[in-house]
Design an enzyme around this catalytic site. Structure first.
Site, PDB file in Angstrom:
ATOM      1  N   SER A  38       0.765  -0.956  -0.203  1.00 19.72           N
ATOM      2  CA  SER A  38       0.032  -0.019  -0.082  1.00 19.72           C
ATOM      3  C   SER A  38       0.925   1.255  -0.059  1.00 19.72           C
ATOM      4  O   SER A  38       0.256   2.419  -0.020  1.00 19.72           O
ATOM      5  CB  SER A  38      -0.862   0.099   1.310  1.00 19.72           C
ATOM      6  N   LYS A  40       7.647   2.718  -1.337  1.00 13.04           N
ATOM      7  CA  LYS A  40       8.363   1.410  -1.248  1.00 13.04           C
ATOM      8  C   LYS A  40       8.225   0.922  -2.773  1.00 13.04           C
ATOM      9  O   LYS A  40       9.264   0.267  -3.263  1.00 13.04           O
ATOM     10  CB  LYS A  40       7.644   0.338  -0.533  1.00 13.04           C
ATOM     11  N   GLU A  78      -1.992  -7.598   8.296  1.00 13.38           N
ATOM     12  CA  GLU A  78      -0.753  -7.957   8.654  1.00 13.38           C
ATOM     13  C   GLU A  78      -0.609  -8.394   9.790  1.00 13.38           C
ATOM     14  O   GLU A  78      -1.301  -7.997  10.723  1.00 13.38           O
ATOM     15  CB  GLU A  78      -0.034  -6.881   8.206  1.00 13.38           C
ATOM     16  N   ASP A 126       8.170  -6.705   4.122  1.00 16.04           N
ATOM     17  CA  ASP A 126       8.223  -6.112   5.276  1.00 16.04           C
ATOM     18  C   ASP A 126       9.378  -5.642   5.973  1.00 16.04           C
ATOM     19  O   ASP A 126      10.728  -6.329   5.822  1.00 16.04           O
ATOM     20  CB  ASP A 126       7.535  -7.221   6.400  1.00 16.04           C
ATOM     21  N   PHE A 160      10.573   8.372   2.924  1.00 12.67           N
ATOM     22  CA  PHE A 160       9.150   8.214   3.506  1.00 12.67           C
ATOM     23  C   PHE A 160       9.493   7.596   5.021  1.00 12.67           C
ATOM     24  O   PHE A 160      10.763   7.580   5.351  1.00 12.67           O
ATOM     25  CB  PHE A 160       8.481   7.445   2.924  1.00 12.67           C
ATOM     26  N   GLY A 161       8.583   7.722   5.933  1.00 13.05           N
ATOM     27  CA  GLY A 161       8.845   7.046   7.265  1.00 13.05           C
ATOM     28  C   GLY A 161       9.978   7.718   8.023  1.00 13.05           C
ATOM     29  O   GLY A 161      10.085   8.757   8.124  1.00 13.05           O
ATOM     30  N   ASP A 186      13.133   7.888   7.328  1.00 13.56           N
ATOM     31  CA  ASP A 186      14.289   8.442   6.559  1.00 13.56           C
ATOM     32  C   ASP A 186      14.774   9.811   6.963  1.00 13.56           C
ATOM     33  O   ASP A 186      16.180   9.796   6.914  1.00 13.56           O
ATOM     34  CB  ASP A 186      13.767   8.499   5.177  1.00 13.56           C
ATOM     35  N   LYS A 240      19.510   6.533  -2.517  1.00 12.83           N
ATOM     36  CA  LYS A 240      19.111   5.435  -1.129  1.00 12.83           C
ATOM     37  C   LYS A 240      18.895   4.044  -1.772  1.00 12.83           C
ATOM     38  O   LYS A 240      19.683   3.362  -1.091  1.00 12.83           O
ATOM     39  CB  LYS A 240      17.468   5.885  -1.003  1.00 12.83           C
ATOM     40  N   HIS A 294      18.606  -1.385   2.598  1.00 19.62           N
ATOM     41  CA  HIS A 294      18.000  -2.488   3.174  1.00 19.62           C
ATOM     42  C   HIS A 294      16.969  -3.283   1.976  1.00 19.62           C
ATOM     43  O   HIS A 294      17.293  -4.511   1.604  1.00 19.62           O
ATOM     44  CB  HIS A 294      17.163  -2.516   4.613  1.00 19.62           C
TER      45      HIS A 294
END
Ligand code: ITT
Length: 206
Positions: free
Chosen positions: A24, A28, A52, A81, A157-158, A160, A181, A186
């Site tokens: 979603s 990503k 989830e 994930d 995002f998140g 970062d 990035k 990861h």
């Protein structure tokens, strides 16, 4: 969808050339699309609402999400994930990163890290591939770094803006364009492992 119809979908699937990424999170997806294109793999975003599970292991979460997504769409898919693990916080928020981001956010993590000198942290990613015929297979990636003292950068995002990647000097992921990035992240590491397997190593059964 009947199992016969699902089999036909798999039979006609351009394996090794197309990956359906169930997520979603458009950020990503955009990161993944670029990484997979290095392997001439096209990526399509599938936004299936899938529950989830909560678990202490990213791998268990990714496997459960992959199994659930295949049940819902009957296609070969990948899910991913990821989580941020802060060493001074014993790995928190880890597999609970999504919830922690939505509740206390980057500022909450900075607050927890006030007056903490040991700022090592890492992102971990698990990409799980599954299809109607195959149990989930996982690929792992890790990015080491440090929690910054303040938020920096507006990209990504998140978490970062508070993650200084070891490979990027003292810049945060949010100060890097997606291509940069992807040199350190990861997610990119896990996706490259998947792409190598999917385009070369995976059994061509279709
Ligand atoms: P899905 O639909 O793919 O599950 P999501 O955003 O919920 O999207 P995850 O559960 O994998 O993704 O990620 C959990 C959280 O961890 C996410 O909401 C971000 O806050 C954080 N995160 C994961 N990868 C990140 C990255 O590359 N940069 C910054 N934060 C990241």
């Amino acid at each position: 969808m009947s199992s016969k119809k699902k089999d036909n979908v798999s039979a006609n699937f351009p394996r090794g050339r197309l990956a359906f990424f169930v997520t979603s999170n458009v950020h990503k997806f955009n990161e993944a699309r670029r990484v997979l294109s290095e392997y001439k793999l096209a990526t399509a975003m599938l936004k299936i609402k899938a529950a989830e599970i909560q678990d202490d292991s990213l791998e268990n979460i990714a496997k459960a999400s992959a199994t659930n997504a295949v049940k819902n769409c009957g296609l070969p898919i990948i899910v991913e994930d990821a989580g941020l693990f802060v060493e001074a916080l014993n790995g928190f928020p880890g597999p609970y990163s999504s919830y922690v981001y939505r509740t206390i956010g980057t500022r909450g993590i900075l607050k927890l890290m006030e007056n903490v000198d040991k700022r090592d942290a890492y992102f971990q990613s698990v990409v799980a591939f599954s299809s109607p015929e195959e149990a989930p297979k996982c690929f792992h990636g890790k990015a080491k770094g440090k929690i910054s003292r303040e938020e920096r950068g507006s990209l990504g995002f998140g978490f970062d803006p508070i993650f200084e990647s070891s490979g990027g000097g003292s810049r945060t992921f949010a100060e890097m364009a997606t291509t940069e990035k992807n040199e350190h992240s990861h997610r990119a590491e896990a996706l490259r492992k998947f792409a190598k397997w999917y385009t070369c190593g995976s059994k061509r059964r279709f």
